[in-house]
Design a protein around this motif. Structure first.
Motif, mmCIF file in Angstrom:
data_model
loop_
_atom_site.group_PDB
_atom_site.id
_atom_site.type_symbol
_atom_site.label_atom_id
_atom_site.label_comp_id
_atom_site.label_asym_id
_atom_site.label_seq_id
_atom_site.Cartn_x
_atom_site.Cartn_y
_atom_site.Cartn_z
ATOM 1 N N THR A 329 -42.767 72.649 -60.283
ATOM 2 C CA THR A 329 -41.482 72.916 -59.622
ATOM 3 C C THR A 329 -41.398 74.303 -59.001
ATOM 4 O OG1 THR A 329 -40.364 71.435 -61.183
ATOM 5 C CG2 THR A 329 -38.975 72.965 -59.941
ATOM 6 N N ILE A 330 -41.835 75.336 -59.737
ATOM 7 C CA ILE A 330 -41.605 76.699 -59.257
ATOM 8 C C ILE A 330 -42.826 77.352 -58.629
ATOM 9 C CG2 ILE A 330 -39.847 77.029 -61.038
ATOM 10 C CD1 ILE A 330 -41.809 78.882 -62.487
ATOM 11 N N LEU A 331 -44.019 76.800 -58.866
ATOM 12 C CA LEU A 331 -45.220 77.447 -58.348
ATOM 13 C C LEU A 331 -45.597 76.894 -56.983
ATOM 14 C CD1 LEU A 331 -47.387 77.604 -61.610
ATOM 15 C CD2 LEU A 331 -45.981 79.401 -60.592
ATOM 16 N N PRO A 332 -46.212 77.702 -56.127
ATOM 17 C CA PRO A 332 -46.633 77.227 -54.804
ATOM 18 C C PRO A 332 -47.709 76.153 -54.929
ATOM 19 C CG PRO A 332 -47.504 79.425 -55.251
ATOM 20 C CD PRO A 332 -46.540 79.132 -56.341
ATOM 21 N N SER A 333 -47.887 75.413 -53.858
ATOM 22 C CA SER A 333 -48.829 74.283 -53.898
ATOM 23 C C SER A 333 -50.280 74.726 -53.851
ATOM 24 C CB SER A 333 -48.550 73.336 -52.729
ATOM 25 O OG SER A 333 -48.623 74.055 -51.498
ATOM 26 N N SER A 334 -50.544 75.900 -53.258
ATOM 27 C CA SER A 334 -51.927 76.363 -53.138
ATOM 28 C C SER A 334 -52.125 77.686 -53.866
ATOM 29 C CB SER A 334 -52.303 76.536 -51.659
ATOM 30 O OG SER A 334 -51.447 77.485 -51.044
ATOM 31 N N ILE A 335 -53.356 77.911 -54.308
ATOM 32 C CA ILE A 335 -53.691 79.123 -55.044
ATOM 33 C C ILE A 335 -54.289 80.149 -54.088
ATOM 34 C CG2 ILE A 335 -55.014 80.057 -56.973
ATOM 35 C CD1 ILE A 335 -55.256 77.166 -57.989
ATOM 36 N N PRO A 336 -53.767 81.366 -54.045
ATOM 37 C CA PRO A 336 -54.376 82.390 -53.178
ATOM 38 C C PRO A 336 -55.830 82.642 -53.576
ATOM 39 C CG PRO A 336 -52.232 83.116 -54.013
ATOM 40 C CD PRO A 336 -52.598 81.881 -54.764
ATOM 41 N N SER A 337 -56.699 82.699 -52.605
ATOM 42 C CA SER A 337 -58.115 82.934 -52.897
ATOM 43 C C SER A 337 -58.406 84.410 -53.152
ATOM 44 C CB SER A 337 -58.988 82.439 -51.727
ATOM 45 O OG SER A 337 -58.600 83.087 -50.522
ATOM 46 N N ASN A 338 -57.558 85.279 -52.609
ATOM 47 C CA ASN A 338 -57.731 86.711 -52.813
ATOM 48 C C ASN A 338 -57.190 87.099 -54.188
ATOM 49 O OD1 ASN A 338 -57.075 89.602 -52.788
ATOM 50 N ND2 ASN A 338 -57.681 89.521 -50.635
ATOM 51 N N ILE A 366 -43.610 80.499 -71.833
ATOM 52 C CA ILE A 366 -43.328 79.621 -70.689
ATOM 53 C C ILE A 366 -44.276 79.869 -69.525
ATOM 54 C CG2 ILE A 366 -41.623 79.107 -68.892
ATOM 55 C CD1 ILE A 366 -39.445 79.424 -70.943
ATOM 56 N N ALA A 367 -44.437 81.137 -69.127
ATOM 57 C CA ALA A 367 -45.187 81.454 -67.908
ATOM 58 C C ALA A 367 -46.693 81.253 -68.067
ATOM 59 C CB ALA A 367 -44.890 82.890 -67.474
ATOM 60 N N ILE A 368 -47.249 81.675 -69.208
ATOM 61 C CA ILE A 368 -48.706 81.579 -69.354
ATOM 62 C C ILE A 368 -49.193 80.131 -69.306
ATOM 63 C CG2 ILE A 368 -50.651 81.954 -70.937
ATOM 64 C CD1 ILE A 368 -49.495 84.634 -71.635
ATOM 65 N N PRO A 369 -48.599 79.184 -70.072
ATOM 66 C CA PRO A 369 -49.075 77.801 -69.961
ATOM 67 C C PRO A 369 -48.956 77.239 -68.542
ATOM 68 C CG PRO A 369 -47.723 78.063 -71.921
ATOM 69 C CD PRO A 369 -47.575 79.331 -71.127
ATOM 70 N N ALA A 370 -47.835 77.541 -67.864
ATOM 71 C CA ALA A 370 -47.632 77.033 -66.507
ATOM 72 C C ALA A 370 -48.649 77.632 -65.536
ATOM 73 C CB ALA A 370 -46.214 77.343 -66.043
ATOM 74 N N LEU A 371 -48.873 78.947 -65.646
ATOM 75 C CA LEU A 371 -49.809 79.616 -64.724
ATOM 76 C C LEU A 371 -51.267 79.297 -65.055
ATOM 77 C CD1 LEU A 371 -47.888 82.974 -64.377
ATOM 78 C CD2 LEU A 371 -48.476 81.435 -62.493
ATOM 79 N N LEU A 372 -51.556 78.971 -66.296
ATOM 80 C CA LEU A 372 -52.915 78.534 -66.627
ATOM 81 C C LEU A 372 -53.231 77.223 -65.919
ATOM 82 C CD1 LEU A 372 -53.267 79.317 -70.457
ATOM 83 C CD2 LEU A 372 -54.472 80.415 -68.571
ATOM 84 N N LEU A 373 -52.262 76.308 -65.878
ATOM 85 C CA LEU A 373 -52.453 75.048 -65.141
ATOM 86 C C LEU A 373 -52.598 75.315 -63.648
ATOM 87 C CD1 LEU A 373 -49.798 72.835 -66.968
ATOM 88 C CD2 LEU A 373 -52.276 72.570 -67.094
ATOM 89 N N PHE A 374 -51.815 76.283 -63.153
ATOM 90 C CA PHE A 374 -51.824 76.616 -61.728
ATOM 91 C C PHE A 374 -53.161 77.202 -61.294
ATOM 92 C CE2 PHE A 374 -50.823 79.984 -58.499
ATOM 93 C CZ PHE A 374 -50.570 79.128 -57.438
ATOM 94 N N THR A 375 -53.734 78.099 -62.117
ATOM 95 C CA THR A 375 -54.971 78.797 -61.740
ATOM 96 C C THR A 375 -56.242 78.069 -62.177
ATOM 97 O OG1 THR A 375 -54.853 80.133 -63.773
ATOM 98 C CG2 THR A 375 -53.848 81.051 -61.781
ATOM 99 N N PRO A 377 -57.744 75.254 -61.299
ATOM 100 C CA PRO A 377 -58.674 74.787 -60.262
ATOM 101 C C PRO A 377 -59.506 75.901 -59.620
ATOM 102 C CG PRO A 377 -56.505 73.792 -59.979
ATOM 103 C CD PRO A 377 -56.357 74.872 -60.999
ATOM 104 N N SER A 378 -59.034 77.139 -59.676
ATOM 105 C CA SER A 378 -59.759 78.241 -59.029
ATOM 106 C C SER A 378 -60.944 78.717 -59.862
ATOM 107 C CB SER A 378 -58.803 79.415 -58.784
ATOM 108 O OG SER A 378 -58.396 79.987 -60.016
ATOM 109 N N GLY A 379 -61.010 78.308 -61.110
ATOM 110 C CA GLY A 379 -62.115 78.726 -61.972
ATOM 111 C C GLY A 379 -61.942 80.111 -62.574
ATOM 112 N N ILE A 380 -60.774 80.720 -62.395
ATOM 113 C CA ILE A 380 -60.508 82.047 -62.970
ATOM 114 C C ILE A 380 -60.395 81.921 -64.488
ATOM 115 C CG2 ILE A 380 -58.781 83.894 -63.133
ATOM 116 C CD1 ILE A 380 -58.195 83.468 -60.198
#
Length: 451
Positions: A329-338, A366-375, A377-380
Motif C-alpha cells: 500500500t505505502i511503498l513504491p512499485s519499483s526499487i531504486p537501483s542506486n 512495522i517498517a523493517i518487515p515491510a521494507l525487507l519484502l520491498f528490498t 528482489p534487489s538482493g540487498i
C-alpha cells in the motif's frame, strides 16, 4: 482514548482489499495502541498489556505467538541489564568514575557538554541500558551545576545534553541499548554478534554523536561563563572513601560481562543469556553480594510489557498479512537501483512512520518487515535494510514522545528541559539522518563489503 478506539473500529469497518479479518483486526488494534502511546492516554505498560490481551481475545493470533518474545533471550537481557545497571549505581562505581572524569577533564561549559558524551560512551560499555546511565551522569552534573552556580537556563541545556547524548551514543555498541539494539538486529533475520554490530554501526554512530554534540554547542550557548570549583568535587570523591570491596567485585563482574559480550561469536552464547547470568551471579554470597532482593524493584514491568507489545506488532503483522499489505500500500512499485537513493527513500519512509507512531520500537516492528519484502528482489542484505531503518528512526526525533531516551529525562526533577529544547535540536537532526544513512553508512558499508 475515544479517538484511539474509533480508529480501531473504523479500520475494521473499512473494505480494505487484501486484508483478512485477522489482518484488519491486527492493523486496527495496532493503530489504536499507537494512538494511546503517542497521546499518553495511560502509562505505556497498561496500553501495551491491553493490546496483547486483545490480540488473544479477538483470536488474531495464538497466545504462543503473541507472547513469543518471552521465549527468546531479549526480555531476559532487559531484566539482566536493569539489574546490572542497579548494581553499578548501588555500588557507587559509576558515580566514582564520573567524578574522576570531571576532575580531570571538565573546566568550562564546552568541556561539560563534551564530557557528557564521553562519559556516556565509557559507561555504555559497562551499563547496558541508556536510562540508568543518563541518570547517573545527571546526578553528577547536578553537583557540577550547583558547584559552578550555573543559571537555571544553562542548567536545562546541560540536562538536555545528558539525555540527547543517550540517543546516538547508545547505538554504537550492541549492548549500548540492550532493549532496542537487539530488536533491530533480530528484525533482519540474521545473527549479528557484538563485534559485527560495532563494525557495522559503531563508526556511523560515532560520527552521528560528534555531530549531535557540535549542534548542541552551537544551538545551546551558555548565558554566562562557567567556573568549576574542582576542590568541592574532590571533597565529594573523598567522602565516598577508598574503593570498596563491593565496587571491586562489581568491576570484576562488569569486566567478565564485557569480555563475554565481545566474544559471543567465539563461544556462541547469546548476549541475552550472558547478561542474565552475570546479573544472577552478582547476587550470590562470597562471589557477588552486590545485588539484593530490593534490586528486583529496579526492573520495570511496564517496560517489559511495552517491549512485548512492540515486538508483537512485527511478528503478528507478519502472521496476519498486515506487513505485506502495508508494503503493497505505502511503498513504491519499483526499487531504486542506486543505493544512495534507496537509503534516502528508506530514511524518508522510516521517519514519516516514526513521526506518526512516535516509537522507535514500533517503527522497527512495522517498517523493517515491510521494507525487507520491498528490498528482497534487489538482493540487498536484510542487515542493510534493517540497520538503515533503525538508524533513521533511532536518531530522529522532533518531540519528546518520539524517543524514550528523551522523554524519560523531561521535567524539573530530571533533566530540567522542555519540549522547546527538544524541538530546537530535533529539527536539524532530521538533516543529520540523511547525512548518516546516505553519505556515511552507504559508502562505509560498501567499503567493508556489507553492501
Amino acid at each position: 482514548m475515544i479517538f484511539g478506539a474509533a480508529v480501531a473500529v473504523t479500520i475494521n469497518l473499512l473494505p480494505l482489499e487484501g486484508l483478512t479479518y485477522q489482518g484488519k483486526m491486527c492493523l486496527g488494534l495496532t493503530l489504536m495502541t499507537v494512538v494511546f502511546w503517542a497521546f499518553q492516554v495511560v502509562q505505556s505498560g497498561y496500553s501495551s498489556g491491553l493490546y496483547l490481551v486483545l490480540l488473544v481475545i479477538f483470536k488474531v493470533a495464538e497466545p504462543s505467538a503473541v507472547f513469543s518474545p518471552w521465549l527468546g533471550s531479549t526480555m531476559y537481557m532487559v531484566v539482566g541489564a536493569y539489574l546490572i545497571a542497579s548494581a553499578v549505581k548501588a555500588s557507587g562505581l559509576g558515580e566514582r568514575i564520573a567524578y574522576k572524569f570531571i576532575i580531570r577533564y571538565v573546566s568550562s561549559y564546552k568541556s561539560i557538554i563534551i564530557s557528557i558524551f564521553m562519559l556516556t560512551l565509557v559507561l555504555s560499555v559497562l551499563i547496558p541500558h541508556p536510562w540508568p546511565r543518563a541518570f547517573i551522569i545527571m546526578s553528577v552534573m547536578a553537583v557540577v551545576i550547583k558547584n559552578a552556580r550555573i543559571p537555571r537556563e544553562d542548567a536545562s541545556k546541560i540536562g538536555f545534553a545528558v539525555f540527547a547524548a543517550a540517543v546516538s551514543v547508545s547505538m554504537i555498541f550492541l549492548t549500548g541499548d540492550s532493549v532496542i539494539n537487539p530488536l533491530a538486529a533480530q528484525a533482519s533475520g540474521e545473527s549479528i554478534s557484538w563485534i559485527k554490530w560495532f563494525v557495522y554501526m559503531g563508526p556511523p554512530n560515532i560520527i552521528a554523536s560528534i555531530i549531535t554534540c557540535a549542534l548542541i554547542l552551537v544551538l545551546f550557548k551558555p548565558t554566562a561563563e562557567v567556573r568549576i570549583n574542582k576542590d568541592e568535587i574532590r571533597e565529594k570523591l573523598i567522602a565516598m572513601g577508598p574503593v570498596s570491596a563491593k565496587e571491586k567485585r562489581t568491576a570484576v563482574w562488569l569486566a567478565a560481562a564485557v569480555v563475554l559480550w565481545m566474544t559471543d561469536s567465539v563461544h556462541g552464547i547469546n548476549i541475552g543469556w550472558i547478561t542474565l547470568l552475570i546479573a544472577m551471579l552478582m547476587s550470590f554470597p562470597v562471589v557477588g553480594e552486590i545485588l539484593t532482593a530490593k534490586q528486583w524493584g529496579e526492573v520495570p514491568v511496564h517496560v517489559l510489557l511495552f517491549l512485548s507489545a512492540a515486538m508483537a506488532i512485527g511478528r503478528i503483522g507478519g502472521i496476519t498479512g498486515m506487513n505485506d499489505w502495508i508494503a503493497d500500500t505505502i511503498l513504491p512499485s519499483s526499487i531504486p537501483s542506486n543505493p544512495f537513493v534507496l537509503a534516502i527513500l528508506i530514511s524518508v519512509i522510516s521517519m514519516v512512520i516514526h513521526m506518526f507512531l512516535g516509537s522507535v520500537i514500533t517503527v522497527i516492528g512495522i517498517a523493517i518487515p515491510a521494507l525487507l519484502l520491498f528490498t528482497q528482489p534487489s538482493g540487498i542484505s536484510p542487515v542493510v535494510t534493517s540497520l538503515l531503518v533503525y538508524t533513521a528512526a533511532g536518531i530522529h526525533y522532533i518531540l519528546p514522545f518520539h524517543h524514550l531516551n528523551i522523554l524519560v529525562g523531561m521535567g524539573e526533577e530530571n533533566g530540567m528541559y522542555t519540549q522547546k529544547e527538544v524541538a530546537r535540536l530535533g529539527i536539524p537532526l532530521t538533516a543529520v539522518v540523511f547525512l548518516i544513512t546516505a553519505a556515511v553508512e552507504v559508502p562505509y558499508w560498501k567499503f567493508i563489503g556489507l553492501l
